[in-house]
Write a protein that holds these residues in place. Structure first.
Motif, PDB file in Angstrom:
ATOM      1  N   THR A 112       0.821  -1.218   0.000  1.00  0.00           N
ATOM      2  CA  THR A 112       0.000   0.000   0.000  1.00  0.00           C
ATOM      3  C   THR A 112       0.856   1.271   0.000  1.00  0.00           C
ATOM      4  OG1 THR A 112      -0.170  -0.025   2.417  1.00  0.00           O
ATOM      5  CG2 THR A 112      -1.930  -1.135   1.176  1.00  0.00           C
ATOM      6  N   TRP A 113       2.185   1.115  -0.001  1.00  0.00           N
ATOM      7  CA  TRP A 113       3.102   2.253   0.017  1.00  0.00           C
ATOM      8  C   TRP A 113       3.191   2.890  -1.360  1.00  0.00           C
ATOM      9  CZ3 TRP A 113       7.716   3.223  -2.565  1.00  0.00           C
ATOM     10  CH2 TRP A 113       8.480   4.295  -2.071  1.00  0.00           C
ATOM     11  N   LYS A 114       3.351   4.216  -1.365  1.00  0.00           N
ATOM     12  CA  LYS A 114       3.649   4.915  -2.613  1.00  0.00           C
ATOM     13  C   LYS A 114       4.637   6.035  -2.327  1.00  0.00           C
ATOM     14  CE  LYS A 114      -0.705   7.537  -2.598  1.00  0.00           C
ATOM     15  NZ  LYS A 114      -1.845   7.858  -3.454  1.00  0.00           N
ATOM     16  N   PRO A 115       5.528   6.316  -3.290  1.00  0.00           N
ATOM     17  CA  PRO A 115       6.598   7.280  -3.039  1.00  0.00           C
ATOM     18  C   PRO A 115       6.153   8.738  -3.092  1.00  0.00           C
ATOM     19  CG  PRO A 115       6.788   6.418  -5.249  1.00  0.00           C
ATOM     20  CD  PRO A 115       5.677   5.657  -4.582  1.00  0.00           C
ATOM     21  N   HIS A 116       4.964   8.993  -3.636  1.00  0.00           N
ATOM     22  CA  HIS A 116       4.498  10.364  -3.820  1.00  0.00           C
ATOM     23  C   HIS A 116       2.981  10.331  -3.901  1.00  0.00           C
ATOM     24  CE1 HIS A 116       3.749  14.180  -5.961  1.00  0.00           C
ATOM     25  NE2 HIS A 116       4.908  14.573  -5.438  1.00  0.00           N
ATOM     26  N   ALA A 117       2.353  11.420  -3.547  1.00  0.00           N
ATOM     27  CA  ALA A 117       0.886  11.490  -3.566  1.00  0.00           C
ATOM     28  C   ALA A 117       0.308  11.208  -4.956  1.00  0.00           C
ATOM     29  CB  ALA A 117       0.420  12.861  -3.068  1.00  0.00           C
ATOM     30  N   LYS A 118       1.047  11.557  -6.016  1.00  0.00           N
ATOM     31  CA  LYS A 118       0.558  11.336  -7.382  1.00  0.00           C
ATOM     32  C   LYS A 118       0.910   9.956  -7.924  1.00  0.00           C
ATOM     33  CE  LYS A 118       0.692  16.206  -8.672  1.00  0.00           C
ATOM     34  NZ  LYS A 118       1.279  17.207  -9.592  1.00  0.00           N
ATOM     35  N   SER A 119       1.663   9.188  -7.172  1.00  0.00           N
ATOM     36  CA  SER A 119       2.108   7.863  -7.616  1.00  0.00           C
ATOM     37  C   SER A 119       1.082   6.792  -7.273  1.00  0.00           C
ATOM     38  CB  SER A 119       3.434   7.498  -6.935  1.00  0.00           C
ATOM     39  OG  SER A 119       4.445   8.413  -7.260  1.00  0.00           O
TER      40      SER A 119
END
Length: 165
Positions: free
Chosen positions: A30-37
């Motif tokens: 559920t991790w993402k490196p950026h809000a838009k990713s």
């Protein structure tokens, strides 16, 4: 000869794609490196969808994005990703083995309703819409792994993680 080059290219890209999918850390899906990713699970699921679309290139004369759900629930388990990936690789490999050069040269269309996005011979659609698109997202997945401090496998040669051994 052309068909064998296409099959070899596809199978090579799919094999190295599997190597990176094998590294998926379930605890970070559920991790993402950026809000838009996309999330890690969302990106992995998108790569599975791209493989489904590669199969569709050989099953149908066109693919209409307006007829498919906009968002599929992201897979959250590495085993689910690998099982679906492997099953679709088998389907694609069979379709490629059964097709002839005439089929590879037939026009295939990607559309969104009435809007034509791509109209190319199947072989070119496989490379651009299918494989190159997957390679792009595979590279993103490599960045995700690096940011999570997961060893990145070598794809076209050794990675920094493999060289330091």
């Amino acid at each position: 000869m052309v068909k064998q080059l296409i099959i070899g290219d596809a199978m090579h890209e799919l094999a190295i794609t599997r190597r990176i999918l094998e590294r998926l850390p379930e605890e970070h899906m559920t991790w993402k490196p950026h809000a838009k990713s996309m999330t890690l699970g969302g990106l992995s699921t998108h790569m599975i969808n791209l493989l489904n679309w590669q199969v569709a290139i050989f099953l149908y004369p066109e693919f209409d994005l307006s007829t498919v759900p906009h968002r599929r629930e992201p897979l959250v388990r590495r085993v689910e990703v690998l099982e679906e990936f492997d099953a679709n690789v088998v389907k694609l490999e069979k379709l490629l083995a059964e097709c002839d050069e005439k089929t590879l040269g037939e026009e295939w269309t990607l559309r969104n309703g009435d809007h034509i996005i791509l109209r190319k011979p199947r072989a070119i659609a496989l490379r651009t819409f299918g494989l190159s698109h997957m390679v792009h997202h595979r590279a993103q997945l490599g960045v995700y792994l690096r940011l999570l401090d997961i060893p990145v496998p070598g794809l076209y040669g050794p990675s920094a993680d493999e060289e330091s051994k």
